[in-house]
Design an enzyme around this catalytic site. Structure first.
Site, PDB file in Angstrom:
ATOM      1  N   LEU A   1       0.835  -1.204   0.000  1.00 43.71           N
ATOM      2  CA  LEU A   1       0.000   0.000   0.000  1.00 43.71           C
ATOM      3  C   LEU A   1       0.862   1.245   0.000  1.00 43.71           C
ATOM      4  CD1 LEU A   1      -2.501  -1.032   2.826  1.00 43.71           C
ATOM      5  CD2 LEU A   1      -2.971  -0.957   0.362  1.00 43.71           C
TER       6      LEU A   1
ATOM      7  N   ASP B   1       2.255  -6.116   2.849  1.00 37.69           N
ATOM      8  CA  ASP B   1       2.786  -5.147   3.814  1.00 37.69           C
ATOM      9  C   ASP B   1       3.243  -5.788   5.124  1.00 37.69           C
ATOM     10  OD1 ASP B   1       2.495  -2.411   2.614  1.00 37.69           O
ATOM     11  OD2 ASP B   1       0.449  -3.145   2.300  1.00 37.69           O
TER      12      ASP B   1
ATOM     13  N   GLU C   1       5.385  -3.849  12.903  1.00 39.89           N
ATOM     14  CA  GLU C   1       5.027  -2.976  14.025  1.00 39.89           C
ATOM     15  C   GLU C   1       3.527  -2.696  14.098  1.00 39.89           C
ATOM     16  OE1 GLU C   1       6.710   1.136  15.639  1.00 39.89           O
ATOM     17  OE2 GLU C   1       5.690   1.415  13.736  1.00 39.89           O
ATOM     18  N   ASP C   2       2.864  -2.712  12.929  1.00 31.64           N
ATOM     19  CA  ASP C   2       1.453  -2.333  12.918  1.00 31.64           C
ATOM     20  C   ASP C   2       0.538  -3.392  13.515  1.00 31.64           C
ATOM     21  OD1 ASP C   2       1.791   0.227  11.788  1.00 31.64           O
ATOM     22  OD2 ASP C   2       2.147  -0.694   9.837  1.00 31.64           O
TER      23      ASP C   2
ATOM     24  N   ARG D   1      -4.573  -5.828   5.243  1.00 30.26           N
ATOM     25  CA  ARG D   1      -3.674  -6.181   6.350  1.00 30.26           C
ATOM     26  C   ARG D   1      -4.412  -6.858   7.510  1.00 30.26           C
ATOM     27  NH1 ARG D   1       0.871  -1.985   7.735  1.00 30.26           N
ATOM     28  NH2 ARG D   1       1.686  -3.981   8.421  1.00 30.26           N
TER      29      ARG D   1
ATOM     30  N   ARG E   1      -6.187   4.751   9.707  1.00 26.76           N
ATOM     31  CA  ARG E   1      -6.066   3.358  10.154  1.00 26.76           C
ATOM     32  C   ARG E   1      -6.524   3.131  11.595  1.00 26.76           C
ATOM     33  NH1 ARG E   1      -2.091   1.093   6.812  1.00 26.76           N
ATOM     34  NH2 ARG E   1      -2.297   2.126   4.782  1.00 26.76           N
TER      35      ARG E   1
ATOM     36  N   HIS F   1       0.770   7.713   9.530  1.00 27.20           N
ATOM     37  CA  HIS F   1       0.748   7.287  10.927  1.00 27.20           C
ATOM     38  C   HIS F   1       1.353   8.381  11.810  1.00 27.20           C
ATOM     39  CE1 HIS F   1       0.881   2.908   9.389  1.00 27.20           C
ATOM     40  NE2 HIS F   1      -0.254   3.042  10.038  1.00 27.20           N
TER      41      HIS F   1
ATOM     42  N   CYS G   1       8.575   0.838  11.678  1.00 23.68           N
ATOM     43  CA  CYS G   1       7.557  -0.158  11.271  1.00 23.68           C
ATOM     44  C   CYS G   1       8.116  -1.556  11.072  1.00 23.68           C
ATOM     45  CB  CYS G   1       6.865   0.240   9.986  1.00 23.68           C
ATOM     46  SG  CYS G   1       7.285   1.775   9.277  1.00 23.68           S
TER      47      CYS G   1
HETATM   48  C1  CIR Z   1       0.867   0.520   4.847  1.00 24.19           C
HETATM   49  O1  CIR Z   1       0.368   1.430   4.180  1.00 24.19           O
HETATM   50  O2  CIR Z   1       0.250  -0.077   5.725  1.00 24.19           O
HETATM   51  C2  CIR Z   1       2.296   0.136   4.562  1.00 24.19           C
HETATM   52  N1  CIR Z   1       2.543   0.263   3.161  1.00 24.19           N
HETATM   53  C3  CIR Z   1       3.251   0.984   5.351  1.00 24.19           C
HETATM   54  C4  CIR Z   1       3.125   0.780   6.829  1.00 24.19           C
HETATM   55  C5  CIR Z   1       4.097   1.590   7.602  1.00 24.19           C
HETATM   56  N2  CIR Z   1       3.976   1.313   8.981  1.00 24.19           N
HETATM   57  C6  CIR Z   1       4.279   2.167   9.936  1.00 24.19           C
HETATM   58  O3  CIR Z   1       4.612   3.320   9.674  1.00 24.19           O
HETATM   59  N3  CIR Z   1       4.147   1.760  11.189  1.00 24.19           N
END
Ligand code: CIR
Length: 261
Positions: free
Chosen positions: A25, A67, A72-73, A92, A138, A169, A256
């Site tokens: 993404l 992703d 971390e997410d 995700r 998110r 974020h 992340c």
């Molecule tokens: C996303 O859009 O979810 C991923 N392409 C990037 C996530 C980055 N995560 C973060 O900054 N904790």
């Protein structure tokens, strides 16, 4: 307050980038990352974590989740417990189910974020005594409030933030330098949310440098931000500069790509 719990760590979890990361993404229609270069840069990141003292668990790539390298997410790891989040992007959703059994093997307590709300770990910044959570595309209010409730049980005071709309974020534009200092862009610092902590402002034009990671004595900084590097060094921090060009193409950065505890 447990002094240093926000950056003194012994362990980390990362996930190898999948080849499908090319379809990760991103905001806009920028170029795809190169999976091979991403893999090399990720390897350097892993080495830097180990050099900083991390006992590292490297999870295998998950091709079905482009992703998933941005581990971390998916969760919040504390000293004695982990909280499995509900990431807010549809592609995700399944990543939480992938991380839960891993955490169950490592932590005596694993909590699923109560309710139906969403939180991406990238919207959560933990200092020693406060949990900053930013609302974003998110992370919604239900998720944030549920996470605040969980974190209150571990001694964290809640700090509510409305992350400006053009920032993916909250931590895209800030990171913790030590128990009393945050590195943040002027845009985030001007929200006034960090006081009484000291804020070191990311030099103008280098906003992409803001997503730093402090792991024990080392501050990880993305390559290409000389003014930020000089500022951090002048302020007494040891800096490891890492190339994150491929992660940046899919809106990712340094924080992340690991869970640190
Ligand atoms: C996303 O859009 O979810 C991923 N392409 C990037 C996530 C980055 N995560 C973060 O900054 N904790």
């Amino acid at each position: 307050m447990i002094a240093g719990r926000s950056y003194k760590f012994t362990r980390a979890i990362s996930r190898t980038p999948s080849k499908s990361v090319t379809g990760g993404l991103r905001d806009g229609d920028g170029p795809n990352p190169n999976a091979a270069i991403f893999g090399k840069q990720h390897g350097e990141y892993i080495e830097a974590l180990k050099n900083a003292g991390a006992g590292l668990t490297l999870l295998p790539a998950l091709e079905e989740f482009p992703d998933s390298v941005f581990v971390e997410d998916t969760s919040i790891c504390l000293r004695d417990a982990a909280i499995v989040l509900r990431p807010g992007a549809e592609t995700r959703f399944g990543e939480a189910d992938e991380i839960r059994p891993i955490l169950a093997n490592m932590f005596s307590t694993v909590i699923d974020l109560p309710g139906d709300g969403f939180v991406d770990g990238g919207d959560v910044l933990l200092s020693d005594d406060r949990a900053f959570i930013g609302l974003s595309e998110r992370t919604n209010e239900e998720g944030r409030n549920a996470l605040f409730n969980c974190l209150a049980g571990f001694g964290y005071e809640p700090v509510e933030i409305n992350t400006p709309k053009d920032i993916l974020h909250f931590k895209t534009e800030c990171g913790l330098l030590d128990s009393g200092t945050v590195f943040a862009t002027e845009k985030l610092a001007s929200l006034g949310c960090f006081a009484p902590m000291k804020t070191l402002i990311v030099p103008e034009g280098e906003e992409g440098a803001a997503n730093i990671v402090r792991y024990n004595d080392v501050v990880f900084l993305s390559k290409g931000y000389p003014k930020s590097e000089a500022l951090l060094r002048e302020n007494g921090y040891s800096v490891a500069v890492l190339d994150t060009s491929e992660a940046a193409k899919v809106d990712g950065g340094l924080s992340c790509m690991s869970l640190r505890f």
